[in-house]
Structure formats: C-alpha cells, structure tokens
Design an enzyme around this catalytic site. Structure first.
Site, PDB file in Angstrom:
ATOM      1  N   GLU A 139       0.778  -1.232   0.000  1.00  0.00           N
ATOM      2  CA  GLU A 139       0.000   0.000   0.000  1.00  0.00           C
ATOM      3  C   GLU A 139       0.812   1.286   0.000  1.00  0.00           C
ATOM      4  O   GLU A 139       0.353   2.297  -0.523  1.00  0.00           O
ATOM      5  CB  GLU A 139      -0.947  -0.001   1.210  1.00  0.00           C
ATOM      6  CG  GLU A 139      -1.972  -1.119   1.199  1.00  0.00           C
ATOM      7  CD  GLU A 139      -2.889  -1.051  -0.014  1.00  0.00           C
ATOM      8  OE1 GLU A 139      -3.312   0.070  -0.377  1.00  0.00           O
ATOM      9  OE2 GLU A 139      -3.150  -2.104  -0.622  1.00  0.00           O
ATOM     10  N   SER A 407     -54.859 -24.263  -5.860  1.00  0.00           N
ATOM     11  CA  SER A 407     -55.812 -23.560  -6.729  1.00  0.00           C
ATOM     12  C   SER A 407     -55.482 -22.099  -6.953  1.00  0.00           C
ATOM     13  O   SER A 407     -56.167 -21.432  -7.730  1.00  0.00           O
ATOM     14  CB  SER A 407     -57.220 -23.680  -6.146  1.00  0.00           C
ATOM     15  OG  SER A 407     -57.705 -24.989  -6.313  1.00  0.00           O
TER      16      SER A 407
END
Length: 748
Positions: A139, A407
C-alpha cells in the site's frame, strides 16, 4: 533699506494652514473638498485616457494583488481546515464505513456493522514486523519517509477529476483518513479534506501510531475489520502467529477483498500475493532466497454465519433479501462494508408491522410447527411494501421458499384462455360434473358453468378442461408472463390445479401484474442507494413492461371478484378485491400440507402461505386441517383491511368482456378480443429453491398431474357458498374423493 516687517507668528501659522504648500502643490484634502459635484464632473468618455505609464502601473498592481489572492486562498483554506477538522480514530474509520438501511420513510431499519468478534483491536507491537512490511509493500512503500500525503498523486487525481476521470493513489495516512471521515466519493472536496487531515494527523501522531490505527480499521473482507480479525477469518490464528507468506496474502487483500479472496478468485489472489512479496524483496524487507521458497498459504473456508447487523427477528429476512438484491445490482459486499452506503428500502414501516402482527395473531395459540409468510407489493411500481418470511431472521426465509401452488394457479389458466386465438371468454360454459378420476368438492358440481362461476366455487373439472383446451404449456407461459419466476418445467394437465411450486413473493408479484392491467414491474426491495455525500448510485425505475393487454388482465380480475366474499374474507366498506385461495392435500388422508390466500386491490397485492418445515400435515390447535380460507385467509384479511384503513375505496377499471360475458355480468355487451399479443418474458429467473428439509419437495406428486387423476376440490354445500380452492391432490390408488376446504366449513 527699510527693515523687513516681521509677520507675527500666530498669523504665519494661520496662513500656513490655508495657503498652498511652498512648492505650489495643494494638500490632497483641499483637492477633495474642492472637487466638483458628480453632476458637474466630465463623463467617462470626456476624461483624458490614462497614459501608458499609468496603465502599466495599474496592470502591475492588478497582477500582484491577484497573485497574492491565489497564494493566500489555499493557505487560508488549509489553515481553516487544520483548525476545524478533528483528527479521526479507528472507531470513526469503522463506523463511517458501515451501511445504513432505512425504511421507505427514511427511518432506520438497521446498520450493517461488523460483529464484535469481527473487530479486535491490537497494539502495533502485537503485529509482527514482517506483516507490517507486507502491508507497506502493498500500500505505501515510502510510508516512513513521506509527509503523510502524496502531493503529486493529489494533483494528478484532481486533474483527472477536472477532466471527468477518477482520482487515485493515496498514502496509508490518506487511506485511513478517507475511511474515517471522508468516504470514497471522487471529489475535489474529498481531496482537500484528505490533504489537511493527513498533514494534521502526521503532526500529532507518530508513524507507528498511524500504522497501528490503520491496521485496526481497514477492511479485509469476510466481515473482518482490522488485522487481528482478518488473521482469524483467513487462517484461524492470531496475528502474532502469521507468517510472511500469510501476511503477504492479507496485505494483498486490502485494495479489493471481494476480488482477491482466494476462495473467490484464486488466480488473482496468487497474482496479488506475488506482487506483495516482490515488493518486499525490492525494499530489502525479504531475503530473495526466502522469496523463492515461499509457498502460497492455505486459508480456512469462508464462514457462512449470518451477522454483521442482520437482525435476528423477522426483519432479518428483509436485510438478507436487500443484500441479495444489491449484489444483483452490482453492489458488492465490499461496497457495503467500506462504502458508507445509505440504502432506502421500499418497506412501509406501518404496513410491515401490520403484516407481522397479522401473522402473529393467526399463529398465536396454534401448533409450534406452523410457519407463515406474507408479502405485499404495490402493483403500480413493484415495490415490496411488507415482507414477512418468519420470525427467525437468521433462519429459512419462507417468503422465498417454493411450495405447491394449489388452486391459486387457476387464474393463470383463465389468463391462458384469454390469450388464446380465438380467446376463451369468461362466459364460455363447460361441463363441471365430475368424471372418472376427477372430482369436485361436494356442492361444487355444475352441469354447465361459466369460468367466473367455476372460479368462485373452485370447480376442478372446468379448469382441467380449460387447461386441456389451451395446453399445459400455454398455462405455464401465462404464469411466467404474469411474473412467476419458478421454472415450471415439463407442465402437464395437473398445472391447472397447481402441481407446480411457487414462492410467496412470486405469487404476490404475478397477481400484482394482473392488478396493474398486465404491466409487470420487477418486485424489489431497494428503492435508492447513495453514498454518504448523497451521490446516487442507484434509483429504482417505476417503468414496467406490458406483458399482456389491459383488457385481458381486467377479465382475469373479473373472474376472481366474488371469491373473497364467498369465503367470508371480504374487505370492509365493500372494497372491491380479486382473490383466490388454495390448499395442497397431504399424503395423509384428510390432511393438508400447504395453504394459501392471495388477492389484490388496485393498490396492494398480497400473498399469504402457511405450512411446516417438514412438509407435514398442518392442523389448527383444535386438530382440524388448516385450509386456505382459514388461518391464511385470516392473515390476509386482517392485513389487507389494516393496509387500506382510511384509504379511499379504489375501483377497478370498467369491465369490457372478451367474448361472451359471464352470466353474472350478462348485461355487459360482448366485445371483440384485443389484438395486442402478449409480451413473452425473457430470461425467466428461477426463484430461490426450497431449503432442506423445509424446502424439499415432498415425495411423490403432491398435485394432480393430469385431468385423469383424482379430484382436488373439497366438499362444498352449494356452488355459491364458498370459493375456497381445491386442495391439490396426490394420486393415491384407488382414486378417492379428496375433500377441499371449500366446503369443509360450510358458510352459513
């Protein structure tokens, strides 16, 4: 010669005050007093132009003052920032990275923060030197020599941003400051704060203190903030035991944990690991011989434990569903962990509580194995208004568990008939009498009944006949067009009675499409995503897709209008509502495994499911089978009544029948079928599969697989007494009557 007269001193002084100066030039004050009024002064056009010398002096002064302003402004701005910007600490760094999730009205739902176990602060002395050097190699290799900021990098980033690009290149000090207070937005303001705070923190803290704070705050993926938690998450050990090779892997993760986790992308992880080790060699921190002998370290499996701010109650399912949706939008776990995002959901807090209360009310005092799910959707936008998937926010989400539809699938059979060429209108009559292998509930038989009557009494024979007429594949296509995302593969005649699995959210979405006049809106929980600086990353679109004509959708709605009132589930104030119940029969004779109630008004579409984890029979505390119109119907009715409380009664659009109108609307003149063809949905996505054991499909066919199989309807006192749908029957030899709840509780 006469002697010169000597003027008295007091007169000389008085004259000196009024006479011109000895050199003939008058004092400036006199000139100002004697300046003529502005009305008597010469105009700008009449004035004498400046001489070249005067003009040159003016330009030089202007340039000097401008340069002074240019030089002073940054100094003053820097000084002001230095005085007023506080120095951050590791707690600020973590807290400002977390995402905030809110309800639709902006009130907070949760904060996505790391678990306590996922962040353990350690002193810099606890971090081995070779681990620190690995981080610096990855870094900021000049960390101990730079002033805390990279001026060239800042200027380069600012120039890129002015040209419309993005910035880049930050020191460890700048990264810490960015995570702590500034966020990750690409703006000049961010760079300004970054620079000021980087200088200030470098003046007030030692390099080791800054590095220690950084290592305790940075995100490493896997929910781990800080080097100690990362060591545990990837290697199952304390940071003090981490080797050079392991430290290089951890250091390589910092820039992009979601890309370089070896469990996600091993190839990229190795490339990044090599970069870090080579950097350590270049800096003289690692012996080349040790580098040559280094082996890529093994990591422990990624944890699947839920946490990080996901609530353990029913709202936990909302957060899990939100993060899943964010991932589909391209917003990663890393963005959530580090971006400081502000996520606004579509959940209405009032309706959410109403849904939870309705489910709790119905389940109170009932057997402990009963489970329920409730999903409510705005048909006009697809926004999910309420989402209840169970009380265990870390457990199975029942709102996404797929179960046989029963249904509740019959409206899609009607939809397929209306989309047929020529269409099958609601007034077309069918023989509804039972036949060999296919029976109706007691009282649901009819010699000849139209589709609206058949929907109201849930006549199995009629819908099996209609499905055979249009074809099972057409029924599956109609369901997909409405919004069902379950696969619905290899449909057969049993699809008319719901032998395919759907989820609660699927059914609510598909019914919402019918309510919206055939316009499908993707069901969604995420309304808006912004950064901490209000930069908008995502905004949900209200646009929908016309899947089938509005007149077709209105005819399907018409077929469903009498169901709720026939089952005793009508809404207050005579509010129009289209609905359908459904029940799935168990292998155990006379018992049911799943029960549904779903329906919609023009403004809300709601689906309710009840069942068990093990697909076992569902009974009430009295020992009676749970039916669609019983407990699920109670939940649905209570929620829908509360959700519409104080809202004006909204009417559906005028009914324009396609073909022959139903007998109940015989006065309506028939109209020609719509000419618009339905849109075919593309890329049908599979809904989340059922979990095991709760989501595992039951053994054997739970629904009627073909019209020749046993009836699924329950007994009914009369064709108009109840609209409760059939229980989807399992084929069991010899064929027997399968009582549906349609008539199990006669409506008196």
């Amino acid at each position: 010669m006469p002697a010169a007269e000597v003027e008295p001193r007091h007169r000389a002084g008085a004259r000196a005050e009024h006479d011109p100066a000895p050199n003939g030039r008058r004092p400036a004050a006199w000139a100002a007093l004697e300046r003529p009024p502005s009305s008597e002064r010469p105009s700008r056009a009449d004035r004498q132009p400046r001489t070249p010398r005067e003009l040159r002096r003016f330009v030089i002064k202007l340039v000097l003052w401008s340069l002074l302003g240019v030089l002073a402004a940054p100094v003053l701005a820097f000084g002001a920032g230095y005085l007023f910007f506080p120095v951050p600490n590791p707690d600020d760094a973590v807290n400002n990275q977390v995402a905030l999730v809110s309800f639709a009205d902006g009130t907070q739902l949760t904060r996505l923060v790391p678990e306590a176990g996922n962040r353990t602060k350690v002193g810099i002395d606890a971090v081995p030197v070779h681990v620190r050097e690995a981080v610096l190699a990855a870094e900021d290799r000049t960390f101990y020599s730079n002033p805390g900021f990279d001026l060239a990098g800042i200027v380069r980033a600012a120039w890129n941003q002015l040209r419309g690009g993005v910035g880049g290149g930050s020191t460890i000090t700048q990264q810490f400051v960015k995570n702590a207070l500034v966020g990750d937005e690409q703006t000049l303001w961010r760079k300004y704060k970054e620079l000021v705070l980087s200088v200030k923190i470098s003046q007030e803290r030692t390099k080791d203190e800054i590095l220690g704070d950084y290592l305790n705050a940075i995100y490493f993926g896997r929910g781990a903030y800080g080097i100690q938690s990362a060591s545990q998450a990837y290697f199952g050990k304390d940071v003090g035991q981490v080797s050079s090779e392991e430290g290089a892997l951890l250091a390589g993760l910092i820039q992009s944990p979601s890309r370089w986790d070896p469990a996600i992308n091993p190839d990229r992880a190795v490339q990044r690991w090599n970069f870090v080790l080579d950097g350590m060699v270049a800096q003289g921190w690692l012996d080349p011989a040790k580098r040559a002998a280094a082996q890529f370290p093994a990591t422990i499996p990624r944890s699947t434990a839920t946490g990080g701010g996901v609530p353990s109650d029913s709202s936990g399912h909302i957060i899990t569903a939100v993060t899943r949706e964010l991932a589909d939008l391209g917003i990663t776990d890393q963005d959530l962990a580090q971006g400081g995002l502000r996520i606004t959901t579509t959940i209405d807090p009032v309706r959410q509580q109403q849904a939870v209360d309705a489910a709790h009310s119905a389940l109170r005092g009932q057997p402990d194995d009963l489970r329920s799910a409730v999903v409510a959707i705005d048909p006009n936008t697809g926004a999910i208004l309420a989402y209840y998937g169970g009380d265990n926010g870390h457990g199975l989400d029942y709102a996404r568990t797929q179960r046989l539809a029963g249904s509740t699938f019959k409206p899609f059979v009607v939809l397929a008939g209306l989309l047929r060429d020529p269409p099958v209108g609601l007034g077309e009559t069918f023989d509804g009498a039972p036949r060999r292998g296919l029976r109706n509930a007691a009282g649901a038989d009819c010699a000849r009944c139209d589709l609206k009557e058949a929907m109201t009494v849930s006549n199995n024979v009629v819908f099996a006949s209609l499905a055979r007429k249009v074809g099972p594949a057409a029924v599956a296509d109609a369901a997909r067009a409405a919004g069902v995302t379950a696969p619905l593969t290899d449909p057969d005649g049993g699809i008319a009675l719901g032998n395919k699995e759907v989820s609660t959210i699927d059914l609510a979405s598909a019914y919402a499409t019918i309510a919206a006049g055939g316009v499908w809106h993707p069901p969604h929980l995420v309304a808006r995503v912004t950064r901490a600086d209000d930069t908008v990353l995502y905004q949900a679109s209200p646009q929908g897709e016309q899947r089938f004509p509005e007149r077709v959708a209105r005819n399907v709605t018409e077929a469903m209008l009498d169901v709720a009132s026939a089952d005793g589930l009508a809404l207050p104030d005579g509010r129009p509502v289209a609905a359908k119940t459904g029940t799935v029969e168990s292998r155990v004779e006379g018992q049911n495994n799943d029960a549904w109630m779903a329906g919609f008004t023009p403004t809300v579409s709601t689906s309710v499911w009840m069942g068990t984890d093990m697909n076992s029979p569902i009974r009430t505390s009295a020992g009676t089978p749970v039916e669609g119109k019983s407990l699920p119907g109670e939940v649905w009715q209570e929620f829908m009544a509360d959700a519409h409380d104080d809202a004006p009664v909204a009417q559906f659009t005028p009914f324009r029948p396609i073909g022959e109108p139903p007998r109940s609307r015989a006065t309506a003149p028939p109209t020609a079928p719509p000419t618009a063809a339905p849109a075919t949905p593309t890329g049908t996505a599979q809904a989340t599969p059922s979990g095991a054991p709760a989501g595992a499909p039951p053994t054997g066919a739970e629904a009627t697989s073909a019209p020749a199989e046993p009836s699924a309807d329950a007994a009914r006192p009369s064709p108009t007494a109840s609209s409760e749908p059939s229980r989807t029957a399992r084929p069991t030899p010899p064929p027997q009557h399968d009582p549906d709840e349609d008539g199990a509780e006669p409506v008196g």
